[in-house]
Design a protein around this motif. Structure first.
Motif, PDB file in Angstrom:
ATOM      1  N   GLY A 113       0.783  -1.241   0.000  1.00 25.52           N
ATOM      2  CA  GLY A 113       0.000   0.000   0.000  1.00 25.52           C
ATOM      3  C   GLY A 113       0.809   1.283   0.000  1.00 25.52           C
ATOM      4  O   GLY A 113       0.282   2.350   0.303  1.00 25.52           O
ATOM      5  N   THR A 114       2.069   1.198  -0.388  1.00 22.79           N
ATOM      6  CA  THR A 114       2.891   2.403  -0.344  1.00 22.79           C
ATOM      7  C   THR A 114       3.075   2.994  -1.743  1.00 22.79           C
ATOM      8  O   THR A 114       2.688   2.403  -2.742  1.00 22.79           O
ATOM      9  CB  THR A 114       4.250   2.097   0.333  1.00 22.79           C
ATOM     10  OG1 THR A 114       4.882   3.330   0.653  1.00 22.79           O
ATOM     11  CG2 THR A 114       5.150   1.281  -0.567  1.00 22.79           C
ATOM     12  N   ALA A 115       3.663   4.168  -1.789  1.00 20.74           N
ATOM     13  CA  ALA A 115       3.940   4.830  -3.072  1.00 20.74           C
ATOM     14  C   ALA A 115       5.421   5.223  -3.049  1.00 20.74           C
ATOM     15  O   ALA A 115       5.804   6.168  -2.365  1.00 20.74           O
ATOM     16  CB  ALA A 115       3.041   6.047  -3.228  1.00 20.74           C
ATOM     17  N   VAL A 116       6.217   4.446  -3.743  1.00 17.58           N
ATOM     18  CA  VAL A 116       7.682   4.563  -3.665  1.00 17.58           C
ATOM     19  C   VAL A 116       8.180   5.661  -4.607  1.00 17.58           C
ATOM     20  O   VAL A 116       7.939   5.596  -5.820  1.00 17.58           O
ATOM     21  CB  VAL A 116       8.338   3.215  -4.066  1.00 17.58           C
ATOM     22  CG1 VAL A 116       9.857   3.306  -3.965  1.00 17.58           C
ATOM     23  CG2 VAL A 116       7.805   2.079  -3.219  1.00 17.58           C
ATOM     24  N   ASP A 117       8.888   6.636  -4.054  1.00 16.14           N
ATOM     25  CA  ASP A 117       9.450   7.708  -4.891  1.00 16.14           C
ATOM     26  C   ASP A 117      10.680   7.194  -5.624  1.00 16.14           C
ATOM     27  O   ASP A 117      11.588   6.626  -5.010  1.00 16.14           O
ATOM     28  CB  ASP A 117       9.863   8.907  -4.023  1.00 16.14           C
ATOM     29  CG  ASP A 117       8.706   9.433  -3.182  1.00 16.14           C
ATOM     30  OD1 ASP A 117       7.555   9.236  -3.589  1.00 16.14           O
ATOM     31  OD2 ASP A 117       8.984  10.026  -2.124  1.00 16.14           O
ATOM     32  N   VAL A 118      10.687   7.404  -6.931  1.00 13.90           N
ATOM     33  CA  VAL A 118      11.890   7.100  -7.732  1.00 13.90           C
ATOM     34  C   VAL A 118      12.166   8.376  -8.513  1.00 13.90           C
ATOM     35  O   VAL A 118      11.944   8.469  -9.714  1.00 13.90           O
ATOM     36  CB  VAL A 118      11.657   5.895  -8.671  1.00 13.90           C
ATOM     37  CG1 VAL A 118      12.975   5.447  -9.301  1.00 13.90           C
ATOM     38  CG2 VAL A 118      11.033   4.729  -7.927  1.00 13.90           C
ATOM     39  N   ASP A 119      12.613   9.371  -7.780  1.00 14.80           N
ATOM     40  CA  ASP A 119      12.620  10.735  -8.309  1.00 14.80           C
ATOM     41  C   ASP A 119      13.959  11.439  -8.142  1.00 14.80           C
ATOM     42  O   ASP A 119      14.039  12.665  -8.282  1.00 14.80           O
ATOM     43  CB  ASP A 119      11.524  11.561  -7.611  1.00 14.80           C
ATOM     44  CG  ASP A 119      11.818  11.760  -6.141  1.00 14.80           C
ATOM     45  OD1 ASP A 119      12.634  10.993  -5.581  1.00 14.80           O
ATOM     46  OD2 ASP A 119      11.252  12.692  -5.541  1.00 14.80           O
ATOM     47  N   GLY A 120      15.002  10.663  -7.828  1.00 12.19           N
ATOM     48  CA  GLY A 120      16.317  11.275  -7.643  1.00 12.19           C
ATOM     49  C   GLY A 120      16.334  12.247  -6.481  1.00 12.19           C
ATOM     50  O   GLY A 120      17.262  13.052  -6.353  1.00 12.19           O
ATOM     51  N   GLY A 121      15.308  12.193  -5.630  1.00 13.50           N
ATOM     52  CA  GLY A 121      15.259  13.047  -4.444  1.00 13.50           C
ATOM     53  C   GLY A 121      14.495  14.352  -4.647  1.00 13.50           C
ATOM     54  O   GLY A 121      14.452  15.188  -3.754  1.00 13.50           O
ATOM     55  N   TRP A 122      13.846  14.505  -5.784  1.00 15.22           N
ATOM     56  CA  TRP A 122      13.173  15.773  -6.100  1.00 15.22           C
ATOM     57  C   TRP A 122      12.173  16.202  -5.024  1.00 15.22           C
ATOM     58  O   TRP A 122      12.010  17.378  -4.750  1.00 15.22           O
ATOM     59  CB  TRP A 122      12.467  15.663  -7.453  1.00 15.22           C
ATOM     60  CG  TRP A 122      11.870  16.962  -7.921  1.00 15.22           C
ATOM     61  CD1 TRP A 122      12.519  17.997  -8.487  1.00 15.22           C
ATOM     62  CD2 TRP A 122      10.482  17.347  -7.824  1.00 15.22           C
ATOM     63  NE1 TRP A 122      11.643  19.025  -8.764  1.00 15.22           N
ATOM     64  CE2 TRP A 122      10.385  18.650  -8.374  1.00 15.22           C
ATOM     65  CE3 TRP A 122       9.332  16.727  -7.338  1.00 15.22           C
ATOM     66  CZ2 TRP A 122       9.185  19.335  -8.450  1.00 15.22           C
ATOM     67  CZ3 TRP A 122       8.128  17.414  -7.408  1.00 15.22           C
ATOM     68  CH2 TRP A 122       8.056  18.701  -7.960  1.00 15.22           C
ATOM     69  N   LEU A 123      11.530  15.212  -4.380  1.00 13.76           N
ATOM     70  CA  LEU A 123      10.490  15.548  -3.411  1.00 13.76           C
ATOM     71  C   LEU A 123      11.032  15.952  -2.039  1.00 13.76           C
ATOM     72  O   LEU A 123      10.246  16.253  -1.139  1.00 13.76           O
ATOM     73  CB  LEU A 123       9.538  14.342  -3.239  1.00 13.76           C
ATOM     74  CG  LEU A 123       8.470  14.171  -4.327  1.00 13.76           C
ATOM     75  CD1 LEU A 123       7.826  12.783  -4.214  1.00 13.76           C
ATOM     76  CD2 LEU A 123       7.390  15.229  -4.229  1.00 13.76           C
ATOM     77  N   VAL A 124      12.369  15.999  -1.870  1.00 13.09           N
ATOM     78  CA  VAL A 124      12.874  16.292  -0.528  1.00 13.09           C
ATOM     79  C   VAL A 124      12.523  17.705  -0.062  1.00 13.09           C
ATOM     80  O   VAL A 124      12.424  17.972   1.127  1.00 13.09           O
ATOM     81  CB  VAL A 124      14.409  16.059  -0.380  1.00 13.09           C
ATOM     82  CG1 VAL A 124      14.767  14.604  -0.528  1.00 13.09           C
ATOM     83  CG2 VAL A 124      15.209  16.944  -1.317  1.00 13.09           C
ATOM     84  N   ASP A 125      12.379  18.623  -0.995  1.00  6.33           N
ATOM     85  CA  ASP A 125      11.955  19.963  -0.549  1.00  6.33           C
ATOM     86  C   ASP A 125      11.090  20.652  -1.606  1.00  6.33           C
ATOM     87  O   ASP A 125      10.782  20.067  -2.621  1.00  6.33           O
ATOM     88  CB  ASP A 125      13.166  20.841  -0.200  1.00  6.33           C
ATOM     89  CG  ASP A 125      14.195  20.952  -1.319  1.00  6.33           C
ATOM     90  OD1 ASP A 125      15.333  21.231  -1.017  1.00  6.33           O
ATOM     91  OD2 ASP A 125      13.832  20.725  -2.508  1.00  6.33           O
TER      92      ASP A 125
END
Ligand SMILES: NC(=O)c1ccc[n+]([C@@H]2O[C@H](COP(=O)([O-])OP(=O)(O)OC[C@H]3O[C@@H](n4cnc5c(N)ncnc54)[C@H](O)[C@@H]3O)[C@@H](O)[C@H]2O)c1
Length: 250
Positions: free
Chosen positions: A238-250
């Motif tokens: 039930g999770t949503a795994v970020d594969v975004d190179g860290g874009w969502l950190v800030d």
């Protein structure tokens, strides 16, 4: 250790980009792959590539916005391989980044139709097969960073991808432990969807805000799909795994 031998994996949007990479990787791991797309030439190419590697695949034309087509995909997969173990709802289209006030109802319906209605319809159609047998069924939905924050797309795309994450949680809630459902949230990935944007330099501001300092290749997302489908991810529900190179950190 990813062990997918003998699994039957249905992947939508598999003629291009991340879906194509996923199809090739699953094929490489010994799964029987059902390559679903509306792009018939693209389907043939992917099936041929899997064949050339000694893997097992069939191509099935399938429009995820069409209930009859969706039913036909499931029927064809089950006729050929007996069941469905893993469903990857990956087909998607981008909007033109229009805000709510400039989004036409047609554009809204087109994006929601592929990105959200399609995920619901194919998952529902595949449920009896995913639930069959003693092994858990696995569903992987390609969402996006646009499923977690606003501004990663326009009104329709952002709404559709937030919906995909909500749908994934509900699927997990309703059908765990028989079904293990997770979403993947890619950042900027070089695919058919983003080719023109990358060429026009429109992804550069996003890359500048990405700790990884670059956009991704589709294989880097396919690797996460492979992990989520494998027994190594047995407690990941039930999770949503970020594969975004860290874009969502800030
Ligand atoms: N590329 C990115 O940067 C990025 C980032 C986050 C999320 N995503 C998501 O990743 C997924 C895969 O996209 P991609 O980037 O590989 O794009 P892509 O355009 O390379 O591939 C998408 C595929 O979906 C297929 N498709 C479109 N409408 C369909 C329909 N009605 N039925 C069946 N197939 C259909 C297309 O023919 C195409 O082969 C999408 O859900 C997209 O929203 C992409």
């Amino acid at each position: 250790m990813v062990e997918l031998t003998d699994s039957v994996v249905v992947i939508t949007g598999a003629a291009s980009g991340m879906g194509r990479s996923m199809a090739l990787e699953f094929g490489h791991e010994g799964a029987s792959v059902v390559v679903v797309d509306v792009d018939e030439d693209g389907i043939d190419d992917v099936v041929e590539d899997i064949d050339d590697e000694g893997g097992e695949a069939i191509g099935v034309y399938g429009d995820v916005t069409d209930p009859d087509s969706v039913e036909a995909v499931v029927e064809r997969a089950v006729d050929e391989y007996g069941t469905i173990d893993v469903l990857v709802n990956n087909a998607g289209i981008l909007d033109d980044y229009a805000p709510i006030g400039e989004t036409s109802i047609d554009d809204w319906n087109a994006v929601i139709g592929v990105n959200l209605d399609g995920v619901f319809m194919l998952t529902k159609a595949a449920l009896p097969d995913l639930l069959e047998g003693d092994d858990e069924g696995v569903v992987i939905n390609t969402a996006s960073i646009a499923g977690k924050v606003a501004g990663g797309g326009g009104a329709a795309y952002t709404t559709s991808k937030h919906g995909v994450i909500g749908f994934t949680k509900q699927l997990s809630h309703d059908y765990g432990p028989e079904i293990r459902a997770n979403a993947i949230c890619p950042g900027a990935v070089e695919t058919g969807m983003t080719e023109a944007l990358i060429e026009a330099g429109e992804v550069e501001p996003m890359v500048a805000d990405t700790p990884a300092g670059r956009h991704a290749q589709p294989e880097e997302v396919a690797a996460v799909a492979l992990f989520l489908a494998s027994d190594d991810a047995s407690f990941v529900h039930g999770t949503a795994v970020d594969v975004d190179g860290g874009w969502l950190v800030d």
